[in-house]
Design an enzyme around this catalytic site. Structure first.
Site, short mmCIF file in Angstrom:
data_model
loop_
_atom_site.label_atom_id
_atom_site.label_comp_id
_atom_site.label_asym_id
_atom_site.label_seq_id
_atom_site.Cartn_x
_atom_site.Cartn_y
_atom_site.Cartn_z
N GLY A 44 0.82 -1.20 0.00
CA GLY A 44 0.00 0.00 0.00
C GLY A 44 0.85 1.25 0.00
O GLY A 44 2.06 1.20 0.28
N GLU A 72 -6.52 32.96 -9.67
CA GLU A 72 -7.31 31.96 -8.95
C GLU A 72 -8.79 32.04 -9.32
O GLU A 72 -9.48 31.01 -9.39
CB GLU A 72 -7.15 32.14 -7.43
CG GLU A 72 -5.72 32.00 -6.93
CD GLU A 72 -5.10 30.65 -7.27
OE1 GLU A 72 -5.86 29.68 -7.45
OE2 GLU A 72 -3.87 30.58 -7.36
#
Length: 650
Positions: A206, A429
């Site tokens: 993992g 942004e």
């Protein structure tokens, strides 16, 4: 064992100290009583002749203690070798005068003889003690040299407080797989009666932070058996054969403490494919791996020793290590989904005074891609923020800010930037947010901020409505357009681009190349992949990409990448041009408030200015450039893979 060694060393030091003290007091005896006078033997003879001496006590060391008729005391010393009466006669004392004096001769002291012997042997004892000390030190160094090949595994006793499955959340399938291991360690007869054989090795696979080590300790805690923990890098040393020796010693300790669990963390440090080392077959890593293979395959059927190993690079492990009979079971621990994140938050929220306003379900939905370690760090950062603000409970505001800290880094409000840079960042942004908001296949906008975080001047965070494991071409195309939203906004408003879009262009280019070369999403080139990656086994990094296509195909790939990016650029520019009023309004609100989210953000998307006590919000005027003035926008950081997949600027 440590206590016995300490007692032996203390006894040796005590003997040496006593010998030094005896030598000192023997060489430098304490001075006598200063009130007792010392007279010579001739003076003693004179006092005896005068009749003033009543008693003479003769010691074993020829010392004479004198008592006079007037109760005075004195000491003297006679000549060795003869009686005191004869020596007094030699000084003219008559027999009648001697009869008036009581002469007492003391018994010889045995302690004095022993002190004499000890005084003669004291130098020999002293140097012998020093020699013994040096030999013991040399023996300890020799033991350390001989223990160089011993295992350095740390052993955790089962009767101490341990981790259990209740402390591990978000990996329910993995816990079910390992439950069989626990049952085998607790009830081995149940499996032996049916002829079953438990896997000798279980490999936990993992990404970092998903709980591989904690799950291994939970297995040992549930089974109540000793737990040996060691890292793969601790087997490897600069001396040939040390790693193999440590492997042998580790498995010998495990067999003596069976049933038990041996956990090898980061096994890819020694378990990489053989034949790739610079030392050929004599490479130290290969020798260590060979010993691990032999030890794991040499277990007896009745030996209750189970090997757990963890790695995040199973692709580089040797195939002989993964075959049945060794690590014949692989347990995958992926990042938790929304339900798993909720369970992880419940586990790590225990013991923390969480405010009633905190909704862990909302936090679980706001943290897609977070691992268990990320979620634990999130709650810890929130607790630190609450303590910094002198609050008694951890509120939702601290949780929200902690997410930003984990994703983008701490705020840098002290960073000084010009008004022009702040305005350019706001438009940049806002461009990302508007394009992402009005695209059908893109994730919703969650938060916009022009406050510097870490190395970034601002960021726009998108939040998927649900966990996603598959992507479509339309979703990728919308991601490309949103990635270029900031670039297009700067071009539309300021008439030129800045370096603030560098990371956006890199993200868009890599995504377009993957669409063409890996995902087969090009109508021109068809459903196939292009290129084969090669990795350096020892480093686990991509070192080259082998071209399995012609130069003509390479030109077609470049053309497809250019076309995808150009189409995304045109879509983003067209959308911002049509919604220029929303772009100006959002930039103005960002300059005023620095951060927009929730209902306020949606209100701005609808073109409605936010309520304020000041004058109505006006769109910021365009800057006028002076000759020779250079515009330098705030630098932007790299994207983080654990952000929401739709996020263009983390």
């Amino acid at each position: 064992m440590t206590t016995n060694r300490w007692l032996r060393n203390s006894f040796a030091y005590l003997v040496i100290l006593a010998a030094i003290a005896a030598l000192f007091f023997t060489a430098f005896p304490p001075a006598g009583d200063k009130e007792v006078a010392t007279i010579g033997f001739s003076g003693l003879a004179k006092d005896v002749r005068e009749g003033s001496v009543s008693r003479i006590s003769v010691g074993s060391d020829d010392r004479l203690n004198l008592e006079y008729s007037d109760k005075r005391r004195a000491v003297s010393r006679k000549e060795p070798g003869g009686p005191i009466s004869q020596q007094l006669r030699d000084y003219g004392v008559t027999p009648e005068q001697l009869e008036a004096v009581t002469i007492v001769v003391a018994e010889p002291s045995q302690f004095g003889n022993w002190m004499g012997i000890l005084f003669n042997l004291l130098p020999l004892v002293f140097f012998g003690a020093i020699l013994l000390f040096m030999l013991r030190q040399a023996q300890g160094s020799n033991n350390q040299a001989m223990s160089f090949g011993k295992s350095r595994a740390r052993m955790f006793i089962a009767n101490k407080s341990t981790v259990t499955f209740a402390d591990v959340a978000g990996v329910e399938e993995a816990k079910q797989e390992l439950q069989e291991v626990v049952e085998f360690l607790k009830f081995p007869d149940k499996f032996v009666a049916l002829g079953a054989r438990i896997p000798k090795g279980v490999l936990l696979v993992g990404p970092p932070g998903t709980g591989k080590t904690m799950l291994s300790r939970a297995v040992a805690g549930e089974a109540g058996v000793p737990f040996f923990s060691i890292s793969g890098s601790e087997f490897v040393e600069m001396f040939v054969g040390v790693g193999a020796s440590r492997v042998r010693d580790l498995f010998e300790q495990a067999k003596r403490n069976a049933p038990c669990i041996v956990f090898i963390d980061e096994i890819d440090a020694v378990g990489r494919q053989r034949g790739a080392g610079l030392g050929g077959s004599h490479d130290e890593r290969e020798q260590t791996l060979n010993q691990i293979l032999v030890e794991m395959d040499g277990f007896d059927q009745g030996t209750s020793v189970i090997v757990l190993a963890a790695t995040n690079r199973p692709d580089v492990l040797d195939h002989a290590l993964l075959r049945p009979g060794r690590f014949d079971r692989q347990v995958v621990l992926p990042p938790p989904d929304v339900a798993g994140r909720r369970a992880v938050l419940d586990v790590h929220a225990k013991g923390k005074p969480i405010d009633t306003s905190v909704d862990l379900d909302v936090l679980a939905k706001q943290t897609p891609g977070f691992s268990g370690a990320d979620l634990a760090n999130l709650l810890n950062e929130a607790a630190i923020l609450a303590a910094r603000r002198n609050r008694r409970t951890v509120g939702m505001s601290e949780m929200e800010e902690a997410i930003d800290r984990v994703v983008a880094g701490p705020e840098r409000r002290s960073r000084v930037i010009s008004e022009l840079e702040k305005r350019r960042t706001a438009y940049h942004e806002a461009g990302h947010a508007i394009v992402g908001r009005f695209l059908e296949q893109h994730d919703p906008v969650h938060k916009i901020s022009i406050v510097a975080h870490g190395m970034m001047g601002g960021y726009t965070r998108f939040l998927p409505e649900e966990d996603r494991h598959m992507w479509t071409r339309s979703q990728f195309e919308d991601r490309l357009a949103a990635s270029l939203g900031g670039h297009c906004a700067e071009k539309l408003v300021f008439g030129e681009m800045s370096t603030g879009a560098q990371n956006d262009l890199e993200v868009a280019t890599n995504l377009a190349r993957k669409m063409v070369c890996e995902y087969g999403m090009s109508d021109v080139l068809g459903p196939r992949t292009f290129g084969r990656k090669e990795e350096l086994i020892f480093l686990g990094r991509e070192i080259s990409e082998q071209k399995n296509y012609s130069e003509k195909i390479a030109e077609a790939i470049d053309e497809e990448i250019r076309r995808l990016i150009a189409n995304a650029h045109d879509r983003a520019l067209s959308m911002l041009t049509d919604r220029r009023d929303v772009l100006d309004l959002m930039a103005a609100e960002l300059i005023k408030r620095e951060t927009l989210e929730g209902a306020d953000l949606e209100k701005v998307f609808q073109g409605q200015p936010l309520e304020s006590e000041g004058p109505p919000t006006q769109a910021p005027p365009l800057p006028t450039e002076q000759p020779g003035e250079q515009l330098a926008p705030a630098p932007r950081g790299r994207s983080r893979p654990r952000l929401a997949p739709g996020a263009t600027t983390p």
